[in-house]
Write a protein that holds these residues in place. Structure first.
Motif, PDB file in Angstrom:
ATOM      1  N   ALA A  49       0.835  -1.205   0.000  1.00 53.29           N
ATOM      2  CA  ALA A  49       0.000   0.000   0.000  1.00 53.29           C
ATOM      3  C   ALA A  49       0.873   1.259   0.000  1.00 53.29           C
ATOM      4  CB  ALA A  49      -0.925  -0.003   1.210  1.00 53.29           C
ATOM      5  N   GLU A  50       1.920   1.233   0.798  1.00 52.77           N
ATOM      6  CA  GLU A  50       2.837   2.375   0.844  1.00 52.77           C
ATOM      7  C   GLU A  50       3.547   2.551  -0.496  1.00 52.77           C
ATOM      8  OE1 GLU A  50       4.874   5.621   2.530  1.00 52.77           O
ATOM      9  OE2 GLU A  50       3.145   4.512   3.248  1.00 52.77           O
ATOM     10  N   ALA A  51       3.955   1.473  -1.108  1.00 49.99           N
ATOM     11  CA  ALA A  51       4.633   1.541  -2.404  1.00 49.99           C
ATOM     12  C   ALA A  51       3.701   2.102  -3.482  1.00 49.99           C
ATOM     13  CB  ALA A  51       5.138   0.163  -2.808  1.00 49.99           C
ATOM     14  N   ALA A  52       2.455   1.634  -3.523  1.00 49.87           N
ATOM     15  CA  ALA A  52       1.495   2.116  -4.524  1.00 49.87           C
ATOM     16  C   ALA A  52       1.179   3.592  -4.309  1.00 49.87           C
ATOM     17  CB  ALA A  52       0.217   1.294  -4.462  1.00 49.87           C
ATOM     18  N   ARG A  53       0.988   3.983  -3.053  1.00 46.91           N
ATOM     19  CA  ARG A  53       0.696   5.388  -2.769  1.00 46.91           C
ATOM     20  C   ARG A  53       1.873   6.277  -3.166  1.00 46.91           C
ATOM     21  NH1 ARG A  53       1.806   9.424   0.114  1.00 46.91           N
ATOM     22  NH2 ARG A  53       3.378   8.362   1.350  1.00 46.91           N
ATOM     23  N   THR A  54       3.081   5.833  -2.839  1.00 49.78           N
ATOM     24  CA  THR A  54       4.278   6.607  -3.177  1.00 49.78           C
ATOM     25  C   THR A  54       4.447   6.700  -4.694  1.00 49.78           C
ATOM     26  OG1 THR A  54       5.335   5.916  -1.118  1.00 49.78           O
ATOM     27  CG2 THR A  54       6.772   6.755  -2.838  1.00 49.78           C
ATOM     28  N   ALA A  55       4.209   5.617  -5.403  1.00 48.86           N
ATOM     29  CA  ALA A  55       4.326   5.635  -6.862  1.00 48.86           C
ATOM     30  C   ALA A  55       3.268   6.534  -7.492  1.00 48.86           C
ATOM     31  CB  ALA A  55       4.200   4.217  -7.414  1.00 48.86           C
ATOM     32  N   SER A  56       2.090   6.597  -6.885  1.00 49.44           N
ATOM     33  CA  SER A  56       0.999   7.392  -7.473  1.00 49.44           C
ATOM     34  C   SER A  56       1.260   8.888  -7.417  1.00 49.44           C
ATOM     35  CB  SER A  56      -0.333   7.070  -6.790  1.00 49.44           C
ATOM     36  OG  SER A  56      -0.382   7.643  -5.504  1.00 49.44           O
ATOM     37  N   ILE A  57       2.135   9.338  -6.557  1.00 52.84           N
ATOM     38  CA  ILE A  57       2.408  10.785  -6.487  1.00 52.84           C
ATOM     39  C   ILE A  57       3.690  11.161  -7.227  1.00 52.84           C
ATOM     40  CG2 ILE A  57       1.098  11.155  -4.376  1.00 52.84           C
ATOM     41  CD1 ILE A  57       3.692  11.116  -2.809  1.00 52.84           C
ATOM     42  N   ALA A  58       4.378  10.165  -7.792  1.00 48.92           N
ATOM     43  CA  ALA A  58       5.584  10.442  -8.577  1.00 48.92           C
ATOM     44  C   ALA A  58       5.185  11.052  -9.922  1.00 48.92           C
ATOM     45  CB  ALA A  58       6.381   9.161  -8.780  1.00 48.92           C
ATOM     46  N   ARG A  59       6.092  11.792 -10.530  1.00 51.47           N
ATOM     47  CA  ARG A  59       5.793  12.473 -11.795  1.00 51.47           C
ATOM     48  C   ARG A  59       6.184  11.667 -13.037  1.00 51.47           C
ATOM     49  NH1 ARG A  59       1.958  15.976 -11.021  1.00 51.47           N
ATOM     50  NH2 ARG A  59       2.369  17.285  -9.234  1.00 51.47           N
ATOM     51  N   THR A  60       7.128  10.728 -12.875  1.00 51.22           N
ATOM     52  CA  THR A  60       7.595   9.962 -14.032  1.00 51.22           C
ATOM     53  C   THR A  60       7.601   8.472 -13.703  1.00 51.22           C
ATOM     54  OG1 THR A  60       9.920  10.031 -13.380  1.00 51.22           O
ATOM     55  CG2 THR A  60       9.124  11.863 -14.757  1.00 51.22           C
ATOM     56  N   HIS A  61       7.679   7.653 -14.773  1.00 50.25           N
ATOM     57  CA  HIS A  61       7.738   6.199 -14.593  1.00 50.25           C
ATOM     58  C   HIS A  61       8.939   5.800 -13.735  1.00 50.25           C
ATOM     59  CE1 HIS A  61       4.677   5.154 -17.599  1.00 50.25           C
ATOM     60  NE2 HIS A  61       5.163   6.137 -18.324  1.00 50.25           N
ATOM     61  N   SER A  62      10.108   6.303 -14.103  1.00 44.97           N
ATOM     62  CA  SER A  62      11.327   5.905 -13.384  1.00 44.97           C
ATOM     63  C   SER A  62      11.304   6.381 -11.937  1.00 44.97           C
ATOM     64  CB  SER A  62      12.572   6.415 -14.109  1.00 44.97           C
ATOM     65  OG  SER A  62      12.543   7.823 -14.211  1.00 44.97           O
ATOM     66  N   ALA A  63      10.793   7.574 -11.706  1.00 44.80           N
ATOM     67  CA  ALA A  63      10.693   8.078 -10.326  1.00 44.80           C
ATOM     68  C   ALA A  63       9.702   7.239  -9.525  1.00 44.80           C
ATOM     69  CB  ALA A  63      10.271   9.545 -10.323  1.00 44.80           C
ATOM     70  N   ALA A  64       8.629   6.809 -10.172  1.00 47.31           N
ATOM     71  CA  ALA A  64       7.628   5.972  -9.495  1.00 47.31           C
ATOM     72  C   ALA A  64       8.227   4.630  -9.085  1.00 47.31           C
ATOM     73  CB  ALA A  64       6.418   5.766 -10.403  1.00 47.31           C
ATOM     74  N   HIS A  65       9.001   4.019  -9.974  1.00 48.99           N
ATOM     75  CA  HIS A  65       9.626   2.727  -9.666  1.00 48.99           C
ATOM     76  C   HIS A  65      10.612   2.865  -8.506  1.00 48.99           C
ATOM     77  CE1 HIS A  65       8.072   0.135 -12.875  1.00 48.99           C
ATOM     78  NE2 HIS A  65       8.049   1.225 -13.615  1.00 48.99           N
ATOM     79  N   ALA A  66      11.461   3.864  -8.580  1.00 47.33           N
ATOM     80  CA  ALA A  66      12.477   4.054  -7.541  1.00 47.33           C
ATOM     81  C   ALA A  66      11.842   4.379  -6.188  1.00 47.33           C
ATOM     82  CB  ALA A  66      13.439   5.158  -7.955  1.00 47.33           C
ATOM     83  N   ALA A  67      10.876   5.289  -6.196  1.00 48.40           N
ATOM     84  CA  ALA A  67      10.235   5.700  -4.940  1.00 48.40           C
ATOM     85  C   ALA A  67       9.434   4.552  -4.321  1.00 48.40           C
ATOM     86  CB  ALA A  67       9.328   6.905  -5.185  1.00 48.40           C
ATOM     87  N   ALA A  68       8.741   3.790  -5.150  1.00 54.56           N
ATOM     88  CA  ALA A  68       7.932   2.677  -4.636  1.00 54.56           C
ATOM     89  C   ALA A  68       8.807   1.593  -4.031  1.00 54.56           C
ATOM     90  CB  ALA A  68       7.075   2.096  -5.755  1.00 54.56           C
ATOM     91  N   SER A  69       9.875   1.251  -4.709  1.00 47.96           N
ATOM     92  CA  SER A  69      10.775   0.219  -4.200  1.00 47.96           C
ATOM     93  C   SER A  69      11.403   0.650  -2.876  1.00 47.96           C
ATOM     94  CB  SER A  69      11.870  -0.077  -5.232  1.00 47.96           C
ATOM     95  OG  SER A  69      12.723  -1.080  -4.748  1.00 47.96           O
ATOM     96  N   SER A  70      11.834   1.875  -2.833  1.00 49.03           N
ATOM     97  CA  SER A  70      12.439   2.407  -1.605  1.00 49.03           C
ATOM     98  C   SER A  70      11.433   2.442  -0.455  1.00 49.03           C
ATOM     99  CB  SER A  70      12.986   3.810  -1.881  1.00 49.03           C
ATOM    100  OG  SER A  70      13.503   4.374  -0.719  1.00 49.03           O
ATOM    101  N   ALA A  71      10.221   2.887  -0.733  1.00 50.58           N
ATOM    102  CA  ALA A  71       9.179   2.979   0.300  1.00 50.58           C
ATOM    103  C   ALA A  71       8.792   1.597   0.827  1.00 50.58           C
ATOM    104  CB  ALA A  71       7.946   3.695  -0.254  1.00 50.58           C
ATOM    105  N   ALA A  72       8.671   0.626  -0.072  1.00 51.51           N
ATOM    106  CA  ALA A  72       8.293  -0.735   0.342  1.00 51.51           C
ATOM    107  C   ALA A  72       9.365  -1.349   1.231  1.00 51.51           C
ATOM    108  CB  ALA A  72       8.064  -1.610  -0.887  1.00 51.51           C
ATOM    109  N   ARG A  73      10.606  -1.212   0.832  1.00 47.15           N
ATOM    110  CA  ARG A  73      11.705  -1.779   1.619  1.00 47.15           C
ATOM    111  C   ARG A  73      11.830  -1.086   2.979  1.00 47.15           C
ATOM    112  NH1 ARG A  73      14.585  -5.143  -1.767  1.00 47.15           N
ATOM    113  NH2 ARG A  73      14.045  -4.872  -3.953  1.00 47.15           N
TER     114      ARG A  73
END
Length: 142
Positions: A49-73
């Motif tokens: 849930a944290e990863a999806a929420r973090t990815a949803s507020i990112a502006r780009t695909h690559s930023a979404a992937h990086a932010a989601a992975s970091s948030a989940a871990r």
């Protein structure tokens, strides 16, 4: 004769304890394994849930992937889940959806829970997976 009965009763009690002690130990270890899996399941759900929420507020695909992975871990680490390995997959396909059309981003988190050393015969790791989708702002530039 009463001496013989007392001896037999003691022998029977000892045999019962000898049989029940390992069974109770096995039951306790199974409860511990089940507890680890239940706690990991809740933590992985929260992490996804944290990863999806973090990815949803990112502006780009690559930023979404990086932010989601970091948030989940980070969420899994904060909850002290004993994962042998963690995999985070982010679905950003709907980032290409035009503004004004509802879209969402998804995150799937898989944690391989470490059960090694608990009981012989149990697998060393068991995968626990959760997938969550979070909506993208419909009127935000993508």
């Amino acid at each position: 004769m009463s001496r013989q009965r007392t001896h037999d009763e003691r022998g029977t009690s000892t045999v019962e304890v000898d049989i029940l002690a390992p069974a109770l130990g096995l039951l306790v270890l199974l409860a511990i394994a089940g507890g680890r899996l239940a706690i990991a399941s809740q933590a992985v759900q929260s992490s996804a849930a944290e990863a999806a929420r973090t990815a949803s507020i990112a502006r780009t695909h690559s930023a979404a992937h990086a932010a989601a992975s970091s948030a989940a871990r980070a969420r899994l680490a904060a909850q002290r889940v004993n994962c042998a390995s963690v995999t985070v997959t982010v679905d950003t396909a709907e980032f290409a959806t035009p503004v004004g059309i509802p879209a969402s981003v998804g995150a799937t988190v898989t944690c391989r829970v470490d059960l090694s050393g608990l009981l012989p015969g149990l697998p060393a790791t068991v995968p626990v997976t959760a997938s969550i989708r979070s909506p993208l702002d419909t009127y935000r530039e993508r």
